[in-house]
Scaffold this motif. Structure first.
Motif, PDB file in Angstrom:
ATOM      1  N   ASN A   1      -3.344   3.581  -4.571  1.00 31.85           N
ATOM      2  CA  ASN A   1      -2.011   3.452  -5.155  1.00 31.85           C
ATOM      3  C   ASN A   1      -1.214   2.394  -4.404  1.00 31.85           C
ATOM      4  OD1 ASN A   1      -2.363   5.537  -7.104  1.00 31.85           O
ATOM      5  ND2 ASN A   1      -2.113   7.024  -5.471  1.00 31.85           N
ATOM      6  N   VAL A   2      -0.633   1.483  -5.166  1.00 31.57           N
ATOM      7  CA  VAL A   2       0.186   0.416  -4.582  1.00 31.57           C
ATOM      8  C   VAL A   2       1.505   0.318  -5.333  1.00 31.57           C
ATOM      9  CG1 VAL A   2      -1.830  -0.913  -3.828  1.00 31.57           C
ATOM     10  CG2 VAL A   2      -0.769  -1.448  -6.018  1.00 31.57           C
ATOM     11  N   ILE A   3       2.511  -0.154  -4.639  1.00 31.55           N
ATOM     12  CA  ILE A   3       3.782  -0.477  -5.275  1.00 31.55           C
ATOM     13  C   ILE A   3       3.728  -1.962  -5.603  1.00 31.55           C
ATOM     14  CG2 ILE A   3       6.284  -0.613  -4.967  1.00 31.55           C
ATOM     15  CD1 ILE A   3       5.949   1.778  -3.004  1.00 31.55           C
ATOM     16  N   ALA A   4       3.925  -2.268  -6.872  1.00 29.60           N
ATOM     17  CA  ALA A   4       3.788  -3.647  -7.343  1.00 29.60           C
ATOM     18  C   ALA A   4       5.107  -4.094  -7.964  1.00 29.60           C
ATOM     19  CB  ALA A   4       2.660  -3.737  -8.363  1.00 29.60           C
TER      20      ALA A   4
ATOM     21  N   GLU B   1       1.544  -8.253 -13.345  1.00 30.83           N
ATOM     22  CA  GLU B   1       0.869  -6.983 -13.105  1.00 30.83           C
ATOM     23  C   GLU B   1      -0.434  -6.904 -13.903  1.00 30.83           C
ATOM     24  OE1 GLU B   1       1.891  -2.204 -13.060  1.00 30.83           O
ATOM     25  OE2 GLU B   1       3.440  -3.622 -13.674  1.00 30.83           O
ATOM     26  N   ILE B   2      -0.404  -7.381 -15.132  1.00 29.84           N
ATOM     27  CA  ILE B   2      -1.621  -7.409 -15.964  1.00 29.84           C
ATOM     28  C   ILE B   2      -2.657  -8.337 -15.342  1.00 29.84           C
ATOM     29  CG2 ILE B   2      -2.535  -8.139 -18.205  1.00 29.84           C
ATOM     30  CD1 ILE B   2       0.159  -7.096 -19.411  1.00 29.84           C
ATOM     31  N   GLU B   3      -2.222  -9.508 -14.867  1.00 28.99           N
ATOM     32  CA  GLU B   3      -3.133 -10.437 -14.186  1.00 28.99           C
ATOM     33  C   GLU B   3      -3.759  -9.778 -12.956  1.00 28.99           C
ATOM     34  OE1 GLU B   3      -1.099 -14.035 -13.083  1.00 28.99           O
ATOM     35  OE2 GLU B   3      -0.445 -14.416 -15.135  1.00 28.99           O
TER      36      GLU B   3
ATOM     37  N   ALA C   1     -16.652   4.154  -6.763  1.00 30.13           N
ATOM     38  CA  ALA C   1     -15.655   3.836  -7.782  1.00 30.13           C
ATOM     39  C   ALA C   1     -14.262   3.853  -7.159  1.00 30.13           C
ATOM     40  CB  ALA C   1     -15.728   4.837  -8.924  1.00 30.13           C
ATOM     41  N   PHE C   2     -13.643   2.683  -7.106  1.00 34.05           N
ATOM     42  CA  PHE C   2     -12.278   2.524  -6.612  1.00 34.05           C
ATOM     43  C   PHE C   2     -11.459   1.822  -7.682  1.00 34.05           C
ATOM     44  CE2 PHE C   2     -14.722   1.726  -2.511  1.00 34.05           C
ATOM     45  CZ  PHE C   2     -14.555   3.012  -2.024  1.00 34.05           C
ATOM     46  N   SER C   3     -10.175   2.143  -7.726  1.00 36.63           N
ATOM     47  CA  SER C   3      -9.261   1.439  -8.631  1.00 36.63           C
ATOM     48  C   SER C   3      -7.935   1.210  -7.938  1.00 36.63           C
ATOM     49  CB  SER C   3      -9.007   2.253  -9.908  1.00 36.63           C
ATOM     50  OG  SER C   3     -10.164   2.326 -10.695  1.00 36.63           O
ATOM     51  N   ILE C   4      -7.420  -0.003  -8.089  1.00 38.36           N
ATOM     52  CA  ILE C   4      -6.059  -0.300  -7.652  1.00 38.36           C
ATOM     53  C   ILE C   4      -5.140   0.202  -8.764  1.00 38.36           C
ATOM     54  CG2 ILE C   4      -4.369  -2.123  -7.186  1.00 38.36           C
ATOM     55  CD1 ILE C   4      -6.294  -2.167  -4.939  1.00 38.36           C
ATOM     56  N   MET C   5      -4.267   1.139  -8.419  1.00 40.37           N
ATOM     57  CA  MET C   5      -3.341   1.725  -9.393  1.00 40.37           C
ATOM     58  C   MET C   5      -1.925   1.296  -9.009  1.00 40.37           C
ATOM     59  SD  MET C   5      -5.505   3.308 -11.270  1.00 40.37           S
ATOM     60  CE  MET C   5      -4.633   4.468 -12.281  1.00 40.37           C
TER      61      MET C   5
ATOM     62  N   TYR D   1       0.840  -1.196   0.000  1.00 41.75           N
ATOM     63  CA  TYR D   1       0.000   0.000   0.000  1.00 41.75           C
ATOM     64  C   TYR D   1       0.876   1.247   0.000  1.00 41.75           C
ATOM     65  CZ  TYR D   1      -3.225   3.581   1.626  1.00 41.75           C
ATOM     66  OH  TYR D   1      -3.963   4.736   1.741  1.00 41.75           O
ATOM     67  N   LYS D   2       0.530   2.216  -0.845  1.00 38.46           N
ATOM     68  CA  LYS D   2       1.268   3.478  -0.905  1.00 38.46           C
ATOM     69  C   LYS D   2       0.423   4.610  -0.344  1.00 38.46           C
ATOM     70  CE  LYS D   2       3.742   6.521  -4.060  1.00 38.46           C
ATOM     71  NZ  LYS D   2       4.052   6.808  -5.452  1.00 38.46           N
ATOM     72  N   ASP D   3      -0.716   4.906  -1.004  1.00 41.77           N
ATOM     73  CA  ASP D   3      -1.598   5.967  -0.538  1.00 41.77           C
ATOM     74  C   ASP D   3      -2.901   5.959  -1.328  1.00 41.77           C
ATOM     75  OD1 ASP D   3      -0.990   7.090  -3.038  1.00 41.77           O
ATOM     76  OD2 ASP D   3       0.241   8.696  -2.227  1.00 41.77           O
ATOM     77  N   LEU D   4      -3.788   6.885  -0.968  1.00 45.04           N
ATOM     78  CA  LEU D   4      -5.040   7.087  -1.690  1.00 45.04           C
ATOM     79  C   LEU D   4      -4.960   8.409  -2.430  1.00 45.04           C
ATOM     80  CD1 LEU D   4      -7.717   6.151   1.009  1.00 45.04           C
ATOM     81  CD2 LEU D   4      -6.882   4.720  -0.852  1.00 45.04           C
ATOM     82  N   GLN D   5      -5.656   8.467  -3.553  1.00 44.63           N
ATOM     83  CA  GLN D   5      -5.652   9.672  -4.375  1.00 44.63           C
ATOM     84  C   GLN D   5      -6.977   9.731  -5.111  1.00 44.63           C
ATOM     85  OE1 GLN D   5      -2.355   9.552  -7.099  1.00 44.63           O
ATOM     86  NE2 GLN D   5      -3.149  11.207  -8.365  1.00 44.63           N
ATOM     87  N   THR D   6      -7.480  10.932  -5.349  1.00 43.55           N
ATOM     88  CA  THR D   6      -8.679  11.033  -6.176  1.00 43.55           C
ATOM     89  C   THR D   6      -8.260  11.157  -7.633  1.00 43.55           C
ATOM     90  OG1 THR D   6      -8.764  13.432  -5.823  1.00 43.55           O
ATOM     91  CG2 THR D   6     -10.147  12.080  -4.405  1.00 43.55           C
TER      92      THR D   6
END
Length: 87
Positions: A43-46, A53-55, A74-78, A27-32
């Motif tokens: 936002n995550v570090i992957a 990453e595509i999977e 609406a949420f997205s893992i980035m 986990y990194k942080d949240l952002q709009t």
């Protein structure tokens, strides 16, 4: 960014489900989303190869869609890959 209790709960559940299948994410942080203030980016570090990453994006998008349909949020893992090489 102001989140209600349900949003916090859903963000935690989404991140934890993705982390169960992809333990290397951090986990990194949240952002709009700059284009949509109602869309929250998790936002995550992957640290993984591109195929994995595509999977992960495919897997998380199904969970994100379920949350949108069931709760209207609406949420997205980035993912941010520190090993990515851009030509």
């Amino acid at each position: 960014m102001k989140l209600n209790y349900k949003q916090k709960q859903l963000i935690d559940e989404l991140f934890n489900k993705v982390k169960e299948s992809y333990p290397e994410i951090v986990y990194k942080d949240l952002q709009t989303d700059p284009d949509d203030p109602d869309h929250i980016w998790i936002n995550v570090i992957a640290d993984m190869d591109e195929d994995r990453e595509i999977e992960m994006r495919h897997y998380s998008s199904g969970l994100e869609t379920d949350i949108l349909v069931n709760y209207g949020y609406a949420f997205s893992i980035m993912s941010e890959n520190p090993n990515a090489v851009y030509a």
